[in-house]
Design an enzyme around this catalytic site. Structure first.
Site, PDB file in Angstrom:
ATOM      1  N   SER A  70      37.059  17.591   1.496  1.00  0.00           N
ATOM      2  CA  SER A  70      37.824  16.541   0.796  1.00  0.00           C
ATOM      3  C   SER A  70      38.550  17.010  -0.457  1.00  0.00           C
ATOM      4  O   SER A  70      39.367  16.268  -0.990  1.00  0.00           O
ATOM      5  CB  SER A  70      36.908  15.374   0.424  1.00  0.00           C
ATOM      6  OG  SER A  70      36.741  14.560   1.531  1.00  0.00           O
ATOM      7  N   LYS A  73      42.211  16.684  -0.325  1.00  0.00           N
ATOM      8  CA  LYS A  73      42.877  15.371  -0.473  1.00  0.00           C
ATOM      9  C   LYS A  73      43.705  15.299  -1.760  1.00  0.00           C
ATOM     10  O   LYS A  73      44.672  14.548  -1.837  1.00  0.00           O
ATOM     11  CB  LYS A  73      41.826  14.254  -0.410  1.00  0.00           C
ATOM     12  CG  LYS A  73      41.171  14.190   0.974  1.00  0.00           C
ATOM     13  CD  LYS A  73      39.993  13.228   1.047  1.00  0.00           C
ATOM     14  CE  LYS A  73      39.399  13.269   2.461  1.00  0.00           C
ATOM     15  NZ  LYS A  73      38.170  12.487   2.594  1.00  0.00           N
ATOM     16  N   TYR A 195      44.424  15.785  10.165  1.00  0.00           N
ATOM     17  CA  TYR A 195      43.411  15.533   9.127  1.00  0.00           C
ATOM     18  C   TYR A 195      42.238  16.527   9.247  1.00  0.00           C
ATOM     19  O   TYR A 195      41.779  17.083   8.246  1.00  0.00           O
ATOM     20  CB  TYR A 195      42.932  14.082   9.224  1.00  0.00           C
ATOM     21  CG  TYR A 195      41.791  13.755   8.306  1.00  0.00           C
ATOM     22  CD1 TYR A 195      42.001  13.544   6.943  1.00  0.00           C
ATOM     23  CD2 TYR A 195      40.480  13.684   8.787  1.00  0.00           C
ATOM     24  CE1 TYR A 195      40.946  13.268   6.094  1.00  0.00           C
ATOM     25  CE2 TYR A 195      39.425  13.400   7.945  1.00  0.00           C
ATOM     26  CZ  TYR A 195      39.659  13.191   6.597  1.00  0.00           C
ATOM     27  OH  TYR A 195      38.606  12.928   5.752  1.00  0.00           O
ATOM     28  N   TYR A 246      33.216  10.488  -4.831  1.00  0.00           N
ATOM     29  CA  TYR A 246      32.582   9.483  -3.966  1.00  0.00           C
ATOM     30  C   TYR A 246      32.164   8.284  -4.811  1.00  0.00           C
ATOM     31  O   TYR A 246      32.804   7.973  -5.809  1.00  0.00           O
ATOM     32  CB  TYR A 246      31.412  10.115  -3.177  1.00  0.00           C
ATOM     33  CG  TYR A 246      31.853  11.354  -2.422  1.00  0.00           C
ATOM     34  CD1 TYR A 246      32.872  11.278  -1.475  1.00  0.00           C
ATOM     35  CD2 TYR A 246      31.286  12.591  -2.670  1.00  0.00           C
ATOM     36  CE1 TYR A 246      33.298  12.410  -0.789  1.00  0.00           C
ATOM     37  CE2 TYR A 246      31.698  13.732  -1.982  1.00  0.00           C
ATOM     38  CZ  TYR A 246      32.709  13.629  -1.051  1.00  0.00           C
ATOM     39  OH  TYR A 246      33.133  14.740  -0.392  1.00  0.00           O
ATOM     40  N   VAL A 264      32.442  17.698   1.012  1.00  0.00           N
ATOM     41  CA  VAL A 264      31.110  17.856   1.601  1.00  0.00           C
ATOM     42  C   VAL A 264      30.779  19.310   1.955  1.00  0.00           C
ATOM     43  O   VAL A 264      29.657  19.600   2.355  1.00  0.00           O
ATOM     44  CB  VAL A 264      30.893  16.935   2.830  1.00  0.00           C
ATOM     45  CG1 VAL A 264      30.914  15.475   2.427  1.00  0.00           C
ATOM     46  CG2 VAL A 264      31.882  17.232   3.937  1.00  0.00           C
TER      47      VAL A 264
HETATM   48  N1  GLU Z   1      36.263  16.102   6.792  1.00  0.00           N
HETATM   49  C1  GLU Z   1      35.269  15.300   6.140  1.00  0.00           C
HETATM   50  C2  GLU Z   1      35.245  13.915   6.740  1.00  0.00           C
HETATM   51  O1  GLU Z   1      36.280  13.384   7.027  1.00  0.00           O
HETATM   52  C3  GLU Z   1      35.603  15.259   4.695  1.00  0.00           C
HETATM   53  C4  GLU Z   1      34.562  14.537   3.941  1.00  0.00           C
HETATM   54  C5  GLU Z   1      34.444  14.965   2.532  1.00  0.00           C
HETATM   55  O2  GLU Z   1      34.502  16.143   2.191  1.00  0.00           O
HETATM   56  O3  GLU Z   1      34.297  14.041   1.723  1.00  0.00           O
HETATM   57  O4  GLU Z   1      34.219  13.337   6.926  1.00  0.00           O
END
Ligand code: GLU
Length: 310
Positions: A70, A73, A195, A246, A264
């Site tokens: 993430s 992002k 994604y 988060y 994650v």
């Molecule tokens: N590829 C992970 C998902 O979509 C990313 C989650 C993350 O790192 O927060 O669940």
């Protein structure tokens, strides 16, 4: 008492933090809902600080590549905002969700408009829009990360992407649900492939600290060109502070006091606007998905240096 925050003091600060982390045995658990990530040893630890001019220091496993997940992002948000500007905010909000990153519950009440670009639903919208504008969102991201980090070897990890695709029902549900509200342009399978590839980018603390530099330089890229206006760079830092870790963003702001974004894979990037950027990695996650040693290390960094946005 805070240590003076000049560049030459970063190295001893990092060394002190690494020693402290080493004395406390690794805690937390590597993410296992993506099977390809489950094998990482929670005791691994690396940390890097990049200055505005691209000088980078590190300790521990700071050159070890890990799954950015993430953290990517932040970069897709910047790349899309640079292209489409404020229209993006009609399709995704900028409020903390207070729910887990992969939650579906708010989407129905809020008509398919995700709360922010850093929960999975919001990131899917951003990637979809970037893909519409570029024809290759994941490739655009990779080009950007390679250029900013100066590392041409950065790549997607196709095994991690495939592992996530094979266990991606929840992300598929989010994408289909938003498509039913007309908030997704591309066919859902195309979006999901983009994604998952985006999230699978493998990079080290050094790479990611350098790639985040444009947010500390108020929108200026490593080559001196402008990606974002000063105001848009500020906006991304603000969304990182309020939504980047988060549903523990309040606790992260309280402990660390910097805009940050975790993934994650166990990485966290953080920005000291006008000063430097940081990236820390340790795969053991707490129950909200943030790296236990990573948050502890950033907490110590801002305490020891006195650097913070507050
Ligand atoms: N590829 C992970 C998902 O979509 C990313 C989650 C993350 O790192 O927060 O669940």
């Amino acid at each position: 008492m805070a240590i003076m925050s000049t560049p030459t003091t970063f190295r001893p600060v990092l060394e002190r933090i690494a020693e402290e982390i080493e004395r406390t045995p690794g805690s937390g658990r590597a993410a296992d809902y993506i099977p390809a990530l489950a094998a990482r040893d929670p005791r691994r630890f690396g940390m890097a600080v990049a200055e505005l001019d691209g000088t980078v220091y590190g300790v521990g496993d700071w050159r070890e590549p890990f799954s950015a997940q993430s953290i990517t992002k932040v970069f897709t948000l910047a790349l899309d905002l640079a292209r489409e500007g404020d229209e993006l905010w009609e399709h995704v909000g900028r409020e903390p969700s207070g729910n887990p990153f992969n939650s579906l519950v708010q989407l129905e009440y809020e008509n398919g408009i995700p709360r922010n670009p850093f929960i999975n639903a919001g990131a899917l919208v951003v990637t979809d829009r970037l893909h519409t504008r570029t024809g290759d969102a994941a490739g655009e991201l990779l080009d950007f990360l390679r250029a900013e980090s100066g590392n041409p070897d950065l790549a997607h990890d196709e095994d991690v992407a495939a592992s996530e695709a094979a266990h991606g029902d929840r992300n598929a549900a989010l994408a289909h649900f938003m498509a039913s509200y007309g908030n997704i342009d591309n066919p859902v399978p195309v979006l999901l492939e983009q994604y998952f590839r985006q999230c699978s980018v493998t990079a080290s603390c050094a790479d990611l600290a350098l790639a985040t530099g444009f947010l500390a330089r108020h929108g200026i890229r490593a080559d001196g060109t402008r990606l974002l206006s000063r105001s848009r760079a500020k906006q991304i830092n603000a969304v990182m502070l309020t939504c980047g870790t988060y549903d523990a963003a309040g606790d992260f702001a309280h402990r660390v006091g910097l805009p940050g974004k975790s993934g994650v894979g166990g990485g966290i990037i953080a920005v000291v606007p006008g000063h430097c950027t940081l990236c820390v990695w340790s795969p053991g996650l707490d129950e909200r998905g943030n790296s236990v040693a990573g948050v502890a290390a950033l907490d110590r960094f801002t305490t020891l240096t006195g650097l913070s946005v507050f």
